[in-house]
Design a protein around this motif. Structure first.
Motif, PDB file in Angstrom:
ATOM      1  N   HIS A 124       0.820  -1.215   0.000  1.00  0.00           N
ATOM      2  CA  HIS A 124       0.000   0.000   0.000  1.00  0.00           C
ATOM      3  C   HIS A 124       0.853   1.263   0.000  1.00  0.00           C
ATOM      4  O   HIS A 124       0.357   2.337   0.296  1.00  0.00           O
ATOM      5  N   TYR A 127     -10.886   5.570  -4.076  1.00  0.00           N
ATOM      6  CA  TYR A 127     -10.337   4.659  -3.068  1.00  0.00           C
ATOM      7  C   TYR A 127     -11.410   4.281  -2.049  1.00  0.00           C
ATOM      8  O   TYR A 127     -11.500   3.122  -1.643  1.00  0.00           O
ATOM      9  N   LEU A 161     -13.917   1.799  -3.800  1.00  0.00           N
ATOM     10  CA  LEU A 161     -13.324   0.466  -3.955  1.00  0.00           C
ATOM     11  C   LEU A 161     -13.048  -0.179  -2.597  1.00  0.00           C
ATOM     12  O   LEU A 161     -13.289  -1.381  -2.412  1.00  0.00           O
ATOM     13  N   GLY A 162     -12.550   0.613  -1.656  1.00  0.00           N
ATOM     14  CA  GLY A 162     -12.268   0.079  -0.320  1.00  0.00           C
ATOM     15  C   GLY A 162     -13.523  -0.357   0.398  1.00  0.00           C
ATOM     16  O   GLY A 162     -13.530  -1.378   1.099  1.00  0.00           O
ATOM     17  N   ARG A 188     -14.587  -3.681  -0.907  1.00  0.00           N
ATOM     18  CA  ARG A 188     -13.740  -4.777  -0.409  1.00  0.00           C
ATOM     19  C   ARG A 188     -14.089  -5.172   1.021  1.00  0.00           C
ATOM     20  O   ARG A 188     -13.737  -6.267   1.459  1.00  0.00           O
ATOM     21  N   LEU A 189     -14.745  -4.289   1.748  1.00  0.00           N
ATOM     22  CA  LEU A 189     -15.102  -4.608   3.130  1.00  0.00           C
ATOM     23  C   LEU A 189     -16.397  -5.395   3.246  1.00  0.00           C
ATOM     24  O   LEU A 189     -16.747  -5.843   4.329  1.00  0.00           O
ATOM     25  N   GLU A 212      -8.802  -7.045   7.451  1.00  0.00           N
ATOM     26  CA  GLU A 212      -9.992  -6.233   7.183  1.00  0.00           C
ATOM     27  C   GLU A 212     -10.038  -5.000   8.084  1.00  0.00           C
ATOM     28  O   GLU A 212     -10.553  -3.952   7.689  1.00  0.00           O
ATOM     29  N   ARG A 266      -7.734  -2.523   6.428  1.00  0.00           N
ATOM     30  CA  ARG A 266      -8.437  -1.908   5.287  1.00  0.00           C
ATOM     31  C   ARG A 266      -9.465  -0.898   5.773  1.00  0.00           C
ATOM     32  O   ARG A 266      -9.651   0.157   5.164  1.00  0.00           O
TER      33      ARG A 266
END
Length: 180
Positions: A87, A132, A135-136, A139-140, A160, A163
């Protein structure tokens, strides 16, 4: 930052809590977690300090160049670390955004951009961090747990949660850029 005091204090609380969790991640048994946790803690506490409402505390003029130097150094460190992946490019963009906001605040304290509209750098940073966040957030979305699957050693080692920290700091960055 400029804006309502209530939202400023909420940003301070969010960023400080995220920074504190990232400090706890420094004790992780997972090397990648430790490697990024310090950078993310610096970002969280720096954002918390920058988000203190201007009506409550206005930093002295010399503070903004200090922010720029600290986050410029963090950006250089992220650039160096980016050669290994991870990252670090996101950290580079975040540190660069902090340098940009520090210089903008030093140039026009109390006035933001002076009514000149949305500067291109601010717009580009808003697009990046908004993307971001979207998209983030996707992903969660939880996936069904596999029965008998591996369980992380501790809550500080859960990817997680890392993130979620990056996501919360990106949301705060969007809010701070909007009030710049």
């Amino acid at each position: 930052m400029h804006g309502p005091a209530t939202s400023g204090w909420l940003l301070v609380a969010l960023c400080a809590a995220t920074g504190a969790y990232c400090l706890l991640r420094l004790r992780s048994g997972v090397e990648e977690q430790r490697r990024t946790a310090g950078d993310e803690a610096l970002m969280g506490f720096g954002m918390a300090a920058m988000a203190v409402p201007a009506a409550v505390y206005t930093p002295p003029q010399w503070a903004w160049p200090v922010y720029a130097v600290v986050f410029g150094a963090a950006g250089l460190r992220a650039l160096w670390a980016a050669r290994t992946g991870g990252h670090h490019l996101h950290h580079l963009v975040g540190a660069s955004a902090m340098v940009y906001m520090a210089w903008a605040m030093a140039a026009a304290p109390g006035h933001g951009h002076g009514g000149s509209g949305l500067p291109p750098v601010t717009g580009a940073l808003l697009l990046y961090f908004t993307g971001y966040v979207l998209l983030g957030g996707a992903r969660l979305v939880p996936v069904p747990a596999v029965a008998g699957g591996p369980h992380p050693a501790g809550w500080g080692d859960r990817p997680e949660l890392a993130r979620a920290c990056r996501l919360s700091m990106s949301i705060a960055m969007v809010a701070m850029l909007l009030t710049l």
